[in-house]
Design a protein around this motif. Structure first.
Motif, mmCIF file in Angstrom:
data_model
loop_
_atom_site.group_PDB
_atom_site.id
_atom_site.type_symbol
_atom_site.label_atom_id
_atom_site.label_comp_id
_atom_site.label_asym_id
_atom_site.label_seq_id
_atom_site.Cartn_x
_atom_site.Cartn_y
_atom_site.Cartn_z
ATOM 1 N N VAL A 118 0.838 -1.200 0.000
ATOM 2 C CA VAL A 118 0.000 0.000 0.000
ATOM 3 C C VAL A 118 0.868 1.243 0.000
ATOM 4 N N ALA A 119 1.937 1.210 0.738
ATOM 5 C CA ALA A 119 2.848 2.359 0.814
ATOM 6 C C ALA A 119 4.267 1.889 0.535
ATOM 7 N N ALA A 120 5.036 2.744 -0.088
ATOM 8 C CA ALA A 120 6.412 2.384 -0.428
ATOM 9 C C ALA A 120 7.339 2.483 0.777
ATOM 10 N N THR A 121 6.973 3.281 1.790
ATOM 11 C CA THR A 121 7.826 3.459 2.978
ATOM 12 C C THR A 121 6.972 3.436 4.232
ATOM 13 N N GLY A 122 7.610 3.244 5.350
ATOM 14 C CA GLY A 122 6.918 3.281 6.633
ATOM 15 C C GLY A 122 7.934 3.413 7.750
ATOM 16 N N SER A 123 7.483 3.731 8.939
ATOM 17 C CA SER A 123 8.397 3.862 10.083
ATOM 18 C C SER A 123 7.742 3.270 11.314
ATOM 19 N N VAL A 124 8.562 2.834 12.226
ATOM 20 C CA VAL A 124 8.063 2.226 13.443
ATOM 21 C C VAL A 124 9.083 2.474 14.554
ATOM 22 N N SER A 125 8.591 2.651 15.740
ATOM 23 C CA SER A 125 9.475 2.817 16.895
ATOM 24 C C SER A 125 10.154 1.493 17.220
ATOM 25 N N GLU A 126 11.414 1.599 17.629
ATOM 26 C CA GLU A 126 12.185 0.394 17.920
ATOM 27 C C GLU A 126 11.529 -0.455 18.995
ATOM 28 N N GLY A 127 10.818 0.148 19.893
ATOM 29 C CA GLY A 127 10.197 -0.599 20.986
ATOM 30 C C GLY A 127 8.814 -1.134 20.661
ATOM 31 N N VAL A 166 2.400 -3.825 7.691
ATOM 32 C CA VAL A 166 2.420 -3.246 6.341
ATOM 33 C C VAL A 166 1.183 -3.742 5.595
ATOM 34 N N GLY A 167 0.652 -2.912 4.716
ATOM 35 C CA GLY A 167 -0.541 -3.271 3.959
ATOM 36 C C GLY A 167 -0.203 -3.725 2.541
ATOM 37 N N LEU A 168 -0.936 -4.687 2.060
ATOM 38 C CA LEU A 168 -0.803 -5.179 0.691
ATOM 39 C C LEU A 168 -2.131 -4.995 -0.031
ATOM 40 N N VAL A 169 -2.079 -4.708 -1.305
ATOM 41 C CA VAL A 169 -3.294 -4.515 -2.092
ATOM 42 C C VAL A 169 -3.255 -5.424 -3.325
ATOM 43 N N LEU A 170 -4.389 -6.021 -3.614
ATOM 44 C CA LEU A 170 -4.535 -6.885 -4.798
ATOM 45 C C LEU A 170 -5.266 -6.117 -5.881
ATOM 46 N N ASN A 171 -4.662 -6.003 -7.051
ATOM 47 C CA ASN A 171 -5.268 -5.334 -8.193
ATOM 48 C C ASN A 171 -5.535 -6.344 -9.305
ATOM 49 N N ILE A 172 -6.793 -6.466 -9.699
ATOM 50 C CA ILE A 172 -7.191 -7.407 -10.747
ATOM 51 C C ILE A 172 -7.637 -6.634 -11.974
#
Length: 198
Positions: free
Chosen positions: A174-183, A189-195
């Motif tokens: 869904v998004a090319a980048t993301g961030s998360v706290s180390e703790g 992460v999101g995935l999308v199916l395109n038919i």
């Protein structure tokens, strides 16, 4: 040179002008004679090729059948009587009955059909919206009615149709980048199916 199958002729003698004043008669039981005439002409019906391919969106694909007559008589090489064949299912991954395709009806070579004649039967293709990849239908032939009493046989009687799928799918983030706290412990992460269907 017509393909007509075995024929029978029943012969019965008769006495013409008799100079013996009726002293010659026809003996019994040999008063008749049955003669069988075995046809020396034969014919085969076959698919014109062993395989073909069609796009799912095409609607139909043509199956061509050919007639091959051999013989050593005189005159035109023709069928003396009609012959009908059925298109059958012998295998494949595609499903008949309107799911992926519909089997065609019978094919008839009419009386008088000559050597090299062809007949076309159309296999109906279903344009669905399923992402399924290429599928196959392996078809056979069988003689349904033979007016030649067996003088016609099947030649190359198997043909495989590959139905190429016109639907496709992609999977992407869904998004090319993301961030998360180390703790945080986890990161979703999101995935999308395109038919895409045609």
């Amino acid at each position: 040179r017509s393909v007509e199958g075995t024929k029978a002729a029943n012969l019965a003698p008769s006495i013409g002008p008799d100079g013996t004043n009726g002293q010659v008669t026809i003996a019994s039981p040999a008063a008749t004679h049955a003669a069988t005439i075995t046809d020396n002409d034969t014919a085969t019906i076959a698919y014109s090729g062993s395989s073909s391919a069609v796009n799912e969106a095409a609607g139909t694909t043509a199956l061509t059948l050919g007639l091959d007559i051999t013989g050593d008589g005189t005159g035109s090489q023709v069928l003396a009587r009609a012959v009908t064949v059925n298109v059958t299912i012998t295998g494949g991954t595609a499903t008949n009955g309107g799911t992926d395709y519909t089997l065609p009806s019978t094919v008839t070579f009419a009386s008088g059909a000559s050597n090299g004649a062809t007949q076309v039967s159309n296999l109906a293709i279903v344009n669905d919206v399923l992402v399924e990849g290429a599928e196959t239908a392996t078809l056979g032939l069988e003689i349904a009615t033979d007016g030649t009493d067996g003088a016609v046989s099947l030649g190359a009687s198997s043909h495989t149709v590959t139905i190429n799928d016109n639907d496709s799918a992609t999977v992407a983030y869904v998004a090319a980048t993301g961030s998360v706290s180390e703790g945080a412990g986890t990161h979703s992460v999101g995935l999308v199916l395109n038919i895409t269907s045609n």
